[in-house]
Design a protein around this motif. Structure first.
Motif, PDB file in Angstrom:
ATOM      1  N   PHE A 101       0.852  -1.195   0.000  1.00 29.54           N
ATOM      2  CA  PHE A 101       0.000   0.000   0.000  1.00 29.54           C
ATOM      3  C   PHE A 101       0.893   1.252   0.000  1.00 29.54           C
ATOM      4  O   PHE A 101       2.105   1.162   0.146  1.00 29.54           O
ATOM      5  CB  PHE A 101      -0.892   0.014   1.239  1.00 29.54           C
ATOM      6  CG  PHE A 101      -2.032  -0.968   1.214  1.00 29.54           C
ATOM      7  CD1 PHE A 101      -3.346  -0.531   1.154  1.00 29.54           C
ATOM      8  CD2 PHE A 101      -1.797  -2.336   1.282  1.00 29.54           C
ATOM      9  CE1 PHE A 101      -4.407  -1.438   1.149  1.00 29.54           C
ATOM     10  CE2 PHE A 101      -2.845  -3.239   1.280  1.00 29.54           C
ATOM     11  CZ  PHE A 101      -4.152  -2.787   1.207  1.00 29.54           C
ATOM     12  N   THR A 106      -2.573   3.522   5.401  1.00 27.55           N
ATOM     13  CA  THR A 106      -3.576   3.028   4.454  1.00 27.55           C
ATOM     14  C   THR A 106      -3.626   1.505   4.439  1.00 27.55           C
ATOM     15  O   THR A 106      -4.687   0.923   4.143  1.00 27.55           O
ATOM     16  CB  THR A 106      -3.310   3.555   3.038  1.00 27.55           C
ATOM     17  OG1 THR A 106      -1.987   3.197   2.627  1.00 27.55           O
ATOM     18  CG2 THR A 106      -3.466   5.065   2.979  1.00 27.55           C
ATOM     19  N   ALA A 107      -2.511   0.851   4.763  1.00 27.10           N
ATOM     20  CA  ALA A 107      -2.534  -0.613   4.870  1.00 27.10           C
ATOM     21  C   ALA A 107      -3.465  -1.044   5.995  1.00 27.10           C
ATOM     22  O   ALA A 107      -4.282  -1.976   5.836  1.00 27.10           O
ATOM     23  CB  ALA A 107      -1.120  -1.148   5.106  1.00 27.10           C
ATOM     24  N   GLY A 110      -7.149  -0.202   5.024  1.00 23.78           N
ATOM     25  CA  GLY A 110      -7.657  -1.119   4.019  1.00 23.78           C
ATOM     26  C   GLY A 110      -7.920  -2.504   4.560  1.00 23.78           C
ATOM     27  O   GLY A 110      -8.960  -3.108   4.283  1.00 23.78           O
ATOM     28  N   THR A 260      -8.563   1.632   0.263  1.00 19.67           N
ATOM     29  CA  THR A 260      -7.310   2.387   0.231  1.00 19.67           C
ATOM     30  C   THR A 260      -6.290   1.747  -0.697  1.00 19.67           C
ATOM     31  O   THR A 260      -5.243   2.346  -0.964  1.00 19.67           O
ATOM     32  CB  THR A 260      -6.707   2.510   1.636  1.00 19.67           C
ATOM     33  OG1 THR A 260      -6.569   1.202   2.220  1.00 19.67           O
ATOM     34  CG2 THR A 260      -7.571   3.386   2.525  1.00 19.67           C
ATOM     35  N   PHE A 261      -6.571   0.564  -1.198  1.00 19.73           N
ATOM     36  CA  PHE A 261      -5.768  -0.051  -2.257  1.00 19.73           C
ATOM     37  C   PHE A 261      -6.351   0.275  -3.624  1.00 19.73           C
ATOM     38  O   PHE A 261      -5.642   0.687  -4.533  1.00 19.73           O
ATOM     39  CB  PHE A 261      -5.707  -1.571  -2.056  1.00 19.73           C
ATOM     40  CG  PHE A 261      -4.910  -2.286  -3.108  1.00 19.73           C
ATOM     41  CD1 PHE A 261      -3.540  -2.398  -2.993  1.00 19.73           C
ATOM     42  CD2 PHE A 261      -5.538  -2.842  -4.221  1.00 19.73           C
ATOM     43  CE1 PHE A 261      -2.794  -3.051  -3.978  1.00 19.73           C
ATOM     44  CE2 PHE A 261      -4.805  -3.489  -5.203  1.00 19.73           C
ATOM     45  CZ  PHE A 261      -3.420  -3.590  -5.075  1.00 19.73           C
TER      46      PHE A 261
END
Length: 381
Positions: A101, A106-107, A110, A260-261
């Motif tokens: 990511f 964000t990882a 997500g 988020t990906f």
């Protein structure tokens, strides 16, 4: 309307005044290239940010692919460099696969939102990182906040749930205190009650486990299908970005469901190249992980802090202004230290947060000891 006074931002003035009175005002202090300060504040645990191999890894990828990823991972933002990094990271920590990511934040957003949702339960440790907290808020799941490292609460909550699916989220190494989550015990409970365990290894990879493989690996949980690892590439791996590591089914699901990906531009190739190079250095020089813990022990001895379990040495001073003044005094004497105040830490626990680095020299440690003893003597008086 011309001549009319705009009062829409007046509330910000009052908020700023309240923060300043409470000793909670924050300011940006740009670093300079030639700063003389000894760094005890960054998360460059392995000392790889300026390593020539890491810089070359970044510049080679930059020349090959250009400055940006050009699009989301699903459109044009996936390069062969991204896929190589995912394979290498997964092999390193003992997972089936990985998915990169644009950041560790964000990882976590997500992974948590894609693995939960309405009609599911999330149990989150009270000490979980802000990215996990925000992910829980966005998940639309029922969220139960567990007292810090309380396995009994976890068991009771999972046992009594009415939801079919459950996700348990925690840091492996908690960022403020540097203590470790009881991962084996947590996993046993998750396995018994059919929950997935998601572990943020941001502060674990590069420091804990054989050769820095992380606390999940150290705990014997690597490759377990019901364990998901998230991590950042911006700490021990000296770059930028995040990754989710786990079962192949997890990766496939996140590609389809992690917003988020799907909707974020892919990680810049230079960051990917730097992370790959940093991982290669760590694999060649696995004792760097041990060096981090050795320097952390020395910092704890100097400050009187509890024996550390990670790179983080936390010196609690209580009052936010006292912590800020102590950090400023350290800076005046040549040390850059972290200063954690609410909301980063609970009320009454403002502190200096010192981070060890594998490459701190003996002469630097001597200077660090002199300054910290002097500053803390005044702060604790």
């Amino acid at each position: 309307m011309v001549g009319k006074v705009n009062t829409s931002l007046n509330w910000l003035t009052a908020v700023e005044a309240d923060r300043r009175a409470a000793g909670l005002r924050r300011e940006l202090r740009p670093r300079t290239v030639d700063s003389p300060l000894i760094d005890l504040a960054s998360n460059d645990y392995l000392g790889l940010v300026r390593h020539p191999d890491v810089i070359e890894g970044a510049t080679a990828a930059l020349r090959r692919w250009g400055a940006g990823a050009t699009g989301s991972r699903l459109v044009t933002g996936t390069t062969t460099e991204h896929e190589l990094l995912e394979v290498e990271l997964a092999e390193f920590v003992g997972a089936d696969s990985g998915l990169v990511f644009s950041s560790g934040y964000t990882a976590n957003l997500g992974a948590v939102t894609a693995l939960s949702g309405p009609g599911s339960l999330i149990v989150s440790d009270a000490g979980s990182h802000a990215s996990l907290v925000d992910a829980c808020r966005l998940s639309r799941a029922r969220v139960a906040v567990a007292p810090h490292s309380d396995v009994s609460f976890l068991a009771d909550t999972l046992r009594s749930r009415v939801e079919e699916r459950a996700l348990v989220v925690t840091d492996s190494v908690f960022s403020a205190d540097g203590d470790l989550a009881p991962l084996r015990e947590m996993h046993q409970v998750c396995r018994e009650y059919g929950a997935i365990l998601l572990v943020d290894e941001a502060h674990g990879i590069g420091v804990r486990g054989a050769g820095g493989r992380g606390l999940v690996h150290e705990s014997g949980l690597a490759g377990e299908p019901d364990v998901v690892v998230t991590a950042t590439l911006s700490k021990s791996l000296a770059s930028q970005g995040g990754v989710v590591l786990g079962d192949n089914k997890i990766r496939a699901h996140l590609i389809d469901a992690a917003r988020t990906f799907i909707f974020d531009t892919g990680l810049a190739p230079a960051a990917v190249g730097a992370a790959r190079a940093a991982l290669a250095v760590l694999q060649r020089e696995p004792t760097r992980a041990l060096d981090v813990l050795a320097r952390a022990s020395e910092l704890a001895d100097v400050t009187g802090a509890p024996s550390p379990e990670s790179a983080v040495v936390s010196v609690v001073l209580g009052d936010p202004q006292r912590a800020f003044d102590a950090a400023s005094a350290c800076r005046d004497q040549g040390l850059h230290v972290g200063c954690f105040r609410p909301p980063s830490v609970p009320e009454g626990t403002s502190r200096l947060r010192l981070t060890a680095r594998a490459t701190l020299s003996a002469s630097e440690m001597e200077q660090i000891a002199l300054v910290l003893r002097d500053v803390l003597a005044g702060a604790r008086a």
